[in-house]
Design an enzyme around this catalytic site. Structure first.
Site, PDB file in Angstrom:
ATOM      1  N   HIS A 191      39.127  70.879   7.301  1.00 53.03           N
ATOM      2  CA  HIS A 191      38.443  69.597   7.514  1.00 53.03           C
ATOM      3  C   HIS A 191      37.500  69.567   8.705  1.00 53.03           C
ATOM      4  O   HIS A 191      36.853  68.550   8.961  1.00 53.03           O
ATOM      5  CB  HIS A 191      39.487  68.480   7.663  1.00 53.03           C
ATOM      6  N   GLY A 228      38.282  55.407  15.138  1.00 59.61           N
ATOM      7  CA  GLY A 228      38.544  55.547  13.704  1.00 59.61           C
ATOM      8  C   GLY A 228      37.264  55.835  12.930  1.00 59.61           C
ATOM      9  O   GLY A 228      37.222  56.696  12.049  1.00 59.61           O
ATOM     10  N   ARG A 241      31.068  55.310  14.987  1.00 60.17           N
ATOM     11  CA  ARG A 241      31.302  54.942  16.383  1.00 60.17           C
ATOM     12  C   ARG A 241      31.316  56.194  17.264  1.00 60.17           C
ATOM     13  O   ARG A 241      30.881  56.157  18.413  1.00 60.17           O
ATOM     14  CB  ARG A 241      32.589  54.140  16.529  1.00 60.17           C
ATOM     15  N   ARG A 275      32.899  66.016   5.361  1.00 60.50           N
ATOM     16  CA  ARG A 275      33.264  64.675   4.851  1.00 60.50           C
ATOM     17  C   ARG A 275      32.657  63.555   5.686  1.00 60.50           C
ATOM     18  O   ARG A 275      33.178  62.438   5.705  1.00 60.50           O
ATOM     19  CB  ARG A 275      34.785  64.483   4.808  1.00 60.50           C
ATOM     20  N   ARG A 300      42.928  57.963  21.502  1.00 62.44           N
ATOM     21  CA  ARG A 300      42.415  57.129  20.411  1.00 62.44           C
ATOM     22  C   ARG A 300      41.825  55.863  20.997  1.00 62.44           C
ATOM     23  O   ARG A 300      42.433  55.234  21.889  1.00 62.44           O
ATOM     24  CB  ARG A 300      43.551  56.805  19.434  1.00 62.44           C
ATOM     25  N   GLY A 335      40.591  52.353  19.375  1.00 56.86           N
ATOM     26  CA  GLY A 335      40.524  51.679  18.079  1.00 56.86           C
ATOM     27  C   GLY A 335      40.586  50.176  18.193  1.00 56.86           C
ATOM     28  O   GLY A 335      40.386  49.609  19.266  1.00 56.86           O
ATOM     29  N   SER A 336      40.860  49.548  17.053  1.00 60.66           N
ATOM     30  CA  SER A 336      40.994  48.097  17.039  1.00 60.66           C
ATOM     31  C   SER A 336      42.369  47.732  16.499  1.00 60.66           C
ATOM     32  O   SER A 336      43.037  48.548  15.860  1.00 60.66           O
ATOM     33  CB  SER A 336      39.899  47.469  16.175  1.00 60.66           C
ATOM     34  N   GLU A 361      47.889  48.235  14.072  1.00 54.77           N
ATOM     35  CA  GLU A 361      46.813  49.179  13.719  1.00 54.77           C
ATOM     36  C   GLU A 361      47.447  50.183  12.774  1.00 54.77           C
ATOM     37  O   GLU A 361      48.557  49.941  12.281  1.00 54.77           O
ATOM     38  CB  GLU A 361      46.182  49.802  14.975  1.00 54.77           C
ATOM     39  N   MET A 362      46.794  51.292  12.499  1.00 59.69           N
ATOM     40  CA  MET A 362      47.318  52.132  11.429  1.00 59.69           C
ATOM     41  C   MET A 362      47.330  53.634  11.752  1.00 59.69           C
ATOM     42  O   MET A 362      47.427  54.451  10.836  1.00 59.69           O
ATOM     43  CB  MET A 362      46.498  51.875  10.148  1.00 59.69           C
ATOM     44  N   GLU A 363      47.209  53.998  13.023  1.00 66.93           N
ATOM     45  CA  GLU A 363      47.044  55.425  13.338  1.00 66.93           C
ATOM     46  C   GLU A 363      47.926  55.982  14.462  1.00 66.93           C
ATOM     47  O   GLU A 363      48.258  57.170  14.448  1.00 66.93           O
ATOM     48  CB  GLU A 363      45.577  55.713  13.716  1.00 66.93           C
ATOM     49  N   SER A 365      40.654  42.932  17.497  1.00 63.64           N
ATOM     50  CA  SER A 365      39.489  42.602  16.671  1.00 63.64           C
ATOM     51  C   SER A 365      39.747  41.413  15.757  1.00 63.64           C
ATOM     52  O   SER A 365      38.817  40.847  15.186  1.00 63.64           O
ATOM     53  CB  SER A 365      39.092  43.808  15.818  1.00 63.64           C
ATOM     54  N   ASP A 366      41.023  41.053  15.580  1.00 59.00           N
ATOM     55  CA  ASP A 366      41.356  39.904  14.729  1.00 59.00           C
ATOM     56  C   ASP A 366      42.767  39.446  15.082  1.00 59.00           C
ATOM     57  O   ASP A 366      43.485  40.136  15.796  1.00 59.00           O
ATOM     58  CB  ASP A 366      41.234  40.262  13.242  1.00 59.00           C
ATOM     59  N   ARG A 373      32.108  43.582  17.377  1.00 60.53           N
ATOM     60  CA  ARG A 373      33.072  44.643  17.676  1.00 60.53           C
ATOM     61  C   ARG A 373      32.397  45.791  18.419  1.00 60.53           C
ATOM     62  O   ARG A 373      32.935  46.315  19.371  1.00 60.53           O
ATOM     63  CB  ARG A 373      33.702  45.169  16.388  1.00 60.53           C
TER      64      ARG A 373
HETATM   65  N1  HPA Z   1      45.762  45.382  10.310  1.00 63.27           N
HETATM   66  C1  HPA Z   1      45.818  46.704  10.404  1.00 63.27           C
HETATM   67  N2  HPA Z   1      45.003  47.404  11.164  1.00 63.27           N
HETATM   68  C2  HPA Z   1      44.096  46.735  11.877  1.00 63.27           C
HETATM   69  C3  HPA Z   1      43.990  45.359  11.816  1.00 63.27           C
HETATM   70  C4  HPA Z   1      44.870  44.638  10.999  1.00 63.27           C
HETATM   71  O1  HPA Z   1      44.832  43.405  10.916  1.00 63.27           O
HETATM   72  N3  HPA Z   1      42.970  44.976  12.625  1.00 63.27           N
HETATM   73  C5  HPA Z   1      42.474  46.102  13.158  1.00 63.27           C
HETATM   74  N4  HPA Z   1      43.152  47.174  12.720  1.00 63.27           N
END
Ligand code: HPA
Length: 232
Positions: free
Chosen positions: A4, A20, A24, A43, A87, A89-90, A179-181, A203-204, A217
């Site tokens: 990769h 992510g 960016r 990729r 990392r 991220g948001s 977040e997811m990482e 971010s939210d 953002r």
């Molecule tokens: N969920 C998952 N990951 C995120 C979110 C969220 O609301 N906002 C930024 N990363």
């Protein structure tokens, strides 16, 4: 080369800053780095190496979710001799104590993910960032007058959950947001004896349903990126 990443080993710095979004990574290289060059485009996962105030650094996208950051961080640590990944991220807030654009230094990640168990048999559901690295980041934030909030984050496998139990995760594990990482990143660092840290901008909010636009953002990420770079 790995499946990769097409970079030459010597073209990757010992420290990698990892947003992510690969675009960016491009923005960070173009805005902050001197003498940068593109080192990966497999990729479209753009990676660059350059210097920041004389320090050599790479910046590369991780993609979204644990399987994606799991691949890139593993290959960078294991095959490119990277020592440190930060990392940037948001996250979505799980508490109204957090405002949009607040900056979080993740001390640990809680996850229901099977990533760590599948990768190495590690059955933990809470994994930690590197405390030495966090000390440097905190000291730098202090010096630069950048406000950070330290805490636990929920690292989720699912963005669109039908039943979002965020209140339970806040009450039980003190998860400030989602977040997811980070869980996969912290796992790979631990497994390979490397260092990882994670900075997140809110971010939210899952509580107030407020959201930032993608343009907002971009600019709000500035202090987070500067903190990561100054910590070098
Ligand atoms: N969920 C998952 N990951 C995120 C979110 C969220 O609301 N906002 C930024 N990363």
């Amino acid at each position: 080369m790995t499946p990769h990443i097409e970079a030459k080993k010597e073209d990757v710095a010992a420290t990698v800053i990892m947003p992510g979004d690969p675009l960016r990574a491009k923005f960070i290289a173009e805005t902050y780095l001197d003498d940068y060059k593109l080192i990966n485009n497999v990729r479209g996962m753009l990676g660059y190496t350059g210097t920041y105030k004389g320090k050599r650094v790479s910046v590369m996208g991780s993609g979204m979710g644990m399987p994606s950051i799991g691949i890139y961080s593993y290959e960078l640590f294991k095959f490119y001799d990277v020592d440190t990944i930060i990392r940037v991220g948001s996250c979505g807030a799980y508490t109204n104590q957090l405002d949009l654009y607040d900056l979080i230094l993740v001390t640990s990640s809680y996850s229901e993910s099977n990533y760590a168990y599948k990768q190495s048999g590690n059955a933990d559901h809470i994994l930690y960032s590197d405390s030495e690295l966090n000390k440097i980041i905190k000291k730098t934030a202090n010096e630069k007058n950048i406000k950070i909030i330290e805490g636990v984050i929920h690292s989720s496998d699912v963005f669109y959950a039908e039943d979002n139990n965020y209140q339970e995760l806040y009450d039980k594990y003190h998860c400030l947001g989602v977040e997811m990482e980070s869980f996969a990143l912290f796992h790979n660092a631990k497994q390979l004896n490397k260092q990882a840290a994670c900075l997140l901008t809110v971010s939210d909010s899952l509580v107030t349903k407020e959201m930032t636009s993608s343009e907002e953002r971009q600019s709000s990420f500035t202090s987070m990126i500067e903190l990561a770079l100054e910590s070098l």
